[in-house]
Design a protein around this motif. Structure first.
Motif, PDB file in Angstrom:
ATOM      1  N   LYS A 107      11.215   2.721 -13.147  1.00 52.45           N
ATOM      2  CA  LYS A 107      10.137   1.766 -12.858  1.00 52.45           C
ATOM      3  C   LYS A 107       9.539   1.971 -11.475  1.00 52.45           C
ATOM      4  CE  LYS A 107      11.393  -1.840 -16.093  1.00 52.45           C
ATOM      5  NZ  LYS A 107      12.193  -3.062 -16.262  1.00 52.45           N
ATOM      6  N   SER A 108      10.371   2.284 -10.488  1.00 50.05           N
ATOM      7  CA  SER A 108       9.808   2.494  -9.156  1.00 50.05           C
ATOM      8  C   SER A 108       8.965   3.770  -9.150  1.00 50.05           C
ATOM      9  CB  SER A 108      10.906   2.541  -8.092  1.00 50.05           C
ATOM     10  OG  SER A 108      11.756   3.633  -8.289  1.00 50.05           O
ATOM     11  N   GLY A 109       9.360   4.766  -9.931  1.00 54.12           N
ATOM     12  CA  GLY A 109       8.568   5.996 -10.034  1.00 54.12           C
ATOM     13  C   GLY A 109       7.200   5.732 -10.649  1.00 54.12           C
ATOM     14  N   GLU A 110       7.157   4.876 -11.674  1.00 58.27           N
ATOM     15  CA  GLU A 110       5.869   4.495 -12.267  1.00 58.27           C
ATOM     16  C   GLU A 110       4.994   3.819 -11.215  1.00 58.27           C
ATOM     17  OE1 GLU A 110       7.617   3.685 -16.794  1.00 58.27           O
ATOM     18  OE2 GLU A 110       6.851   2.015 -15.616  1.00 58.27           O
ATOM     19  N   GLY A 111       5.641   2.993 -10.393  1.00 58.37           N
ATOM     20  CA  GLY A 111       4.910   2.302  -9.327  1.00 58.37           C
ATOM     21  C   GLY A 111       4.335   3.274  -8.310  1.00 58.37           C
ATOM     22  N   VAL A 112       5.110   4.268  -7.926  1.00 60.09           N
ATOM     23  CA  VAL A 112       4.649   5.251  -6.937  1.00 60.09           C
ATOM     24  C   VAL A 112       3.484   6.058  -7.507  1.00 60.09           C
ATOM     25  CG1 VAL A 112       5.296   7.334  -5.661  1.00 60.09           C
ATOM     26  CG2 VAL A 112       6.863   5.394  -5.744  1.00 60.09           C
ATOM     27  N   LEU A 151       0.461   4.023  -7.241  1.00 60.61           N
ATOM     28  CA  LEU A 151       0.040   3.957  -5.846  1.00 60.61           C
ATOM     29  C   LEU A 151      -0.735   5.224  -5.477  1.00 60.61           C
ATOM     30  CD1 LEU A 151       0.484   2.233  -3.163  1.00 60.61           C
ATOM     31  CD2 LEU A 151       2.337   3.825  -2.675  1.00 60.61           C
ATOM     32  N   ALA A 152      -0.205   6.375  -5.863  1.00 54.31           N
ATOM     33  CA  ALA A 152      -0.860   7.652  -5.547  1.00 54.31           C
ATOM     34  C   ALA A 152      -2.251   7.710  -6.168  1.00 54.31           C
ATOM     35  CB  ALA A 152       0.002   8.817  -6.035  1.00 54.31           C
ATOM     36  N   THR A 181      -4.147   5.232  -7.092  1.00 52.18           N
ATOM     37  CA  THR A 181      -5.021   4.260  -6.430  1.00 52.18           C
ATOM     38  C   THR A 181      -5.575   4.839  -5.141  1.00 52.18           C
ATOM     39  OG1 THR A 181      -3.682   2.493  -7.340  1.00 52.18           O
ATOM     40  CG2 THR A 181      -5.144   1.896  -5.530  1.00 52.18           C
ATOM     41  N   TYR A 182      -4.725   5.511  -4.387  1.00 53.78           N
ATOM     42  CA  TYR A 182      -5.168   6.150  -3.150  1.00 53.78           C
ATOM     43  C   TYR A 182      -6.262   7.182  -3.443  1.00 53.78           C
ATOM     44  CZ  TYR A 182      -1.242   4.316  -0.363  1.00 53.78           C
ATOM     45  OH  TYR A 182      -0.362   3.517   0.308  1.00 53.78           O
ATOM     46  N   PRO A 233       5.221   2.225   1.810  1.00 51.76           N
ATOM     47  CA  PRO A 233       3.827   1.853   1.551  1.00 51.76           C
ATOM     48  C   PRO A 233       3.699   1.101   0.223  1.00 51.76           C
ATOM     49  CG  PRO A 233       4.176   4.177   1.055  1.00 51.76           C
ATOM     50  CD  PRO A 233       5.475   3.659   1.593  1.00 51.76           C
ATOM     51  N   THR A 234       2.813   0.124   0.174  1.00 49.11           N
ATOM     52  CA  THR A 234       2.580  -0.623  -1.068  1.00 49.11           C
ATOM     53  C   THR A 234       1.075  -0.721  -1.326  1.00 49.11           C
ATOM     54  OG1 THR A 234       2.265  -2.830  -0.143  1.00 49.11           O
ATOM     55  CG2 THR A 234       4.541  -2.083  -0.446  1.00 49.11           C
ATOM     56  N   LEU A 235       0.706  -1.206  -2.491  1.00 46.54           N
ATOM     57  CA  LEU A 235      -0.705  -1.393  -2.817  1.00 46.54           C
ATOM     58  C   LEU A 235      -1.354  -2.410  -1.884  1.00 46.54           C
ATOM     59  CD1 LEU A 235      -0.559  -1.393  -6.717  1.00 46.54           C
ATOM     60  CD2 LEU A 235      -1.712   0.294  -5.290  1.00 46.54           C
ATOM     61  N   ASP A 251       9.086  -1.382 -10.197  1.00 42.31           N
ATOM     62  CA  ASP A 251       7.651  -1.225  -9.938  1.00 42.31           C
ATOM     63  C   ASP A 251       7.097  -2.298  -9.001  1.00 42.31           C
ATOM     64  OD1 ASP A 251       8.225  -2.999 -11.948  1.00 42.31           O
ATOM     65  OD2 ASP A 251       6.411  -2.627 -13.082  1.00 42.31           O
ATOM     66  N   ILE A 262       8.201  -2.697  -6.068  1.00 41.81           N
ATOM     67  CA  ILE A 262       8.279  -2.153  -4.703  1.00 41.81           C
ATOM     68  C   ILE A 262       6.887  -1.773  -4.224  1.00 41.81           C
ATOM     69  CG2 ILE A 262       9.237  -0.340  -3.227  1.00 41.81           C
ATOM     70  CD1 ILE A 262      11.587  -0.131  -5.230  1.00 41.81           C
ATOM     71  N   THR A 263       6.215  -0.872  -4.946  1.00 41.41           N
ATOM     72  CA  THR A 263       4.882  -0.422  -4.515  1.00 41.41           C
ATOM     73  C   THR A 263       3.782  -1.444  -4.810  1.00 41.41           C
ATOM     74  OG1 THR A 263       4.783   0.801  -6.577  1.00 41.41           O
ATOM     75  CG2 THR A 263       5.288   2.064  -4.603  1.00 41.41           C
ATOM     76  N   MET A 283       5.677  11.159  -5.527  1.00 41.33           N
ATOM     77  CA  MET A 283       4.469  11.305  -4.715  1.00 41.33           C
ATOM     78  C   MET A 283       4.064  12.780  -4.624  1.00 41.33           C
ATOM     79  SD  MET A 283       2.328   9.305  -3.436  1.00 41.33           S
ATOM     80  CE  MET A 283       2.504   7.709  -2.679  1.00 41.33           C
ATOM     81  N   LEU A 337      -6.499  11.046   2.841  1.00 40.51           N
ATOM     82  CA  LEU A 337      -5.490  10.628   1.879  1.00 40.51           C
ATOM     83  C   LEU A 337      -4.133  11.206   2.257  1.00 40.51           C
ATOM     84  CD1 LEU A 337      -4.804   9.417  -0.948  1.00 40.51           C
ATOM     85  CD2 LEU A 337      -5.326  11.652  -1.894  1.00 40.51           C
ATOM     86  N   ARG A 376      -2.657   9.402   4.895  1.00 40.99           N
ATOM     87  CA  ARG A 376      -2.229   8.072   4.474  1.00 40.99           C
ATOM     88  C   ARG A 376      -0.871   8.144   3.783  1.00 40.99           C
ATOM     89  NH1 ARG A 376      -6.080   3.988   1.013  1.00 40.99           N
ATOM     90  NH2 ARG A 376      -4.590   2.312   0.816  1.00 40.99           N
ATOM     91  N   LEU A 377      -0.687   9.225   3.050  1.00 38.07           N
ATOM     92  CA  LEU A 377       0.568   9.394   2.327  1.00 38.07           C
ATOM     93  C   LEU A 377       1.622  10.072   3.190  1.00 38.07           C
ATOM     94  CD1 LEU A 377      -0.799  10.601  -1.096  1.00 38.07           C
ATOM     95  CD2 LEU A 377       0.124   8.368  -0.514  1.00 38.07           C
TER      96      LEU A 377
END
Lengths: 344, 344
Positions: A238-243, A246-247, A249-250, B133-135, B216, B218-219, B244, B275, B278-279
């Protein structure tokens, strides 16, 4: 003769339409596959009728009962003896189908599948596995949340099942398996993780054992099979899906930053669409229950027809590869291996 | 009067040049900060001499002993009484500096810092924290690997330290803290995770407690402080770095796919550079030891001067915010709170 799959017609946020459309897509790629579809007969038959090539491959079995996404597993087990999910699983237990696919309530699906299908001989705990994308290609990772607490023996069994999956479903000749840890050194990590490594190394798949891997080895593709406990696996997935979100979105925000970037976006758009599909979780849609006495695939609840068709494809691959039979055979050889070792 | 920091001049893949260049960068932003730099006097003084604005702010203390990156913590402790890392930590313990920064061997740094600085009164286990980093913006996450095995009380203390960090270093008025789990429902997860949630809820920072969060979150930035055990934290952090990299590789590859995409790349390039920064993990360079009796920052071993200057900035922020004093005060109030509760 083709494969027959039992399908929960009512599970998933966009069911039943998404399910039937998914079957229609899968049916193009796998024209010899038959489906037994469980759920509301009237709705389902109207949907199936829209796909002329599908009609002859689908048998609808009517039921009123549906496991909702908020329902607790215990309520689904006790309160709904005729749910579409349960009947679909039962069709596999009764030999009417060779595999089952549902996009419904995960907890209820896991509980019902364990209860109705039982585990393969020798397997203590079934695990939830999934394909994950890597820099090289893809790997299989387990457990992703079926077992919050695991001991060394559970992890060893996960490794064995994962290696069989990689060998027969992913068709890798010499799959490598690694155990997720906080460091690649032998001395680090939980006691049961270190013990699991010893068991795997000494067991029948010992030659496939890479050793410990760290978090960043997952996407590097260092190994083909990533073994971990269900708590860590669930959080990492799940945290990987979040990252990933995030990527992306950036990247999207970055393209809006200037006129030049916007023009660049216009030109690069087909590539970005391709990228999106590459990262698309629909391609990795399909939680695989490994260790059950029958093929069972969990599709993501929020998936669409394309995603559901991938879950169907995965179920067909698992049935035709005979992965469960290979797991059982490997366990017998593992036991023989251990007996021989003990006798020496 | 400005802050004085003790700096390990010899730690890090590109040390000592990267260290001195990092100090030079930091010194522009923080002109009142003084540095005590430990390591080879001749090399260091030659490097410092290259930065005219830095000279007056640096005192060099010579030592021959260096902790290498492969060295085991025990070897660093027993075999090197005068290592640049150890002397830098000692300077904080002796009150000569208010904080220490090193990019050297993580295990040795942790062991030496615990031994020399000791923990803050009341703290059972120091934790390794980092900004992620988060959204929305950024959050602080701990523990990231200092404690593989944690109990409920450890997690509660991590939560308290994290909230103090968010309040005083990140200047958030009402930071929210969440405990990482496999589901947001109360019934799921390890027993010690559920117990930790009860302790936090009942404690002095109870009003800051959001509850359980999933991977998910976290980000997504659901909470400002993410609490987890060191095993999970380490694996999640490293796997997130891997994801990432995977995402950025996909983007890069995508741009090479066609002439239009290449032209798009040309136009979007300034955005992509932005970018990248940023990352850039340099922005998030700085492992924070929370719970030690002194400010101690671990810079990434592979960092460059810019990354090292961020670690320096973080150390300065921690010193000036008085976060450790706030942690101690909060623990006292926590104890009083518990006593009062017990008396009722």
């Amino acid at each position: 003769m083709g494969v027959t799959l039992a399908v929960d017609g009512m599970g998933g946020d966009q069911a039943p339409q998404m399910v039937v459309d998914g079957l229609a897509l899968a049916s193009i790629r796998y024209p010899t596959t038959s489906f037994i579809l469980f759920g509301d007969e009237k709705t389902l038959s109207a949907l199936v009728a829209l796909h002329s090539h599908l009609k002859d491959h689908v048998t609808i079995v009517h039921t009123d009962e549906v496991v909702t996404s908020e329902m607790k597993p215990s309520a689904a087990i006790r309160g709904l003896p005729q749910s579409s999910m349960r009947l679909a699983i039962k069709a596999v237990a009764e030999g009417k189908a060779q595999g089952v696919v549902s996009a419904g309530n995960t907890g209820a699906y896991m509980a019902l599948a364990k209860m109705v299908l039982k585990t393969l001989p020798g397997i203590e705990r079934p695990a939830l596995a999934s394909l994950v994308p890597t820099l090289k290609s893809e790997s299989v990772m387990l457990d992703l949340g079926a077992n919050v607490e695991c001991n060394a023996r559970n992890l060893e069994q996960f490794a064995l099942m994962g290696v069989m999956f990689a060998r027969y479903v992913l068709s890798l000749c010499k799959p490598k398996v690694g155990v997720l840890n906080v460091g690649s050194e032998e001395m680090k990590g939980h006691a049961y993780v270190k013990e699991a490594a010893d068991l795997i190394r000494a067991g029948s798949i010992g030659s496939s054992f890479h050793g410990f891997i760290e978090g960043d080895d997952i996407t590097k593709g260092t190994v083909d099979v990533i073994v971990t406990d269900g708590f860590t696996g669930n959080v990492v997935l799940k945290s990987g899906e979040g990252v990933m979100q995030l990527a992306m979105t950036y990247v999207r925000e970055g393209f809006k930053n200037s006129i030049f970037a916007s023009l660049g976006y216009f030109l690069a758009r087909p590539m970005l669409e391709k990228l999106k599909s590459r990262l698309d979780h629909r391609r990795y849609n399909g939680g695989i229950w490994l260790g059950l006495n029958g093929v069972a695939i969990k599709s993501h609840g929020g998936t669409d027809a394309l995603g559901f068709s991938h879950a169907i494809a995965l179920a067909i691959d698992m049935v035709t590869s005979g992965v469960n039979e290979h797991i059982v055979a490997e366990f017998k050889s593992e036991e023989a291996h251990l007996k021989k070792k003990a006798a020496v």
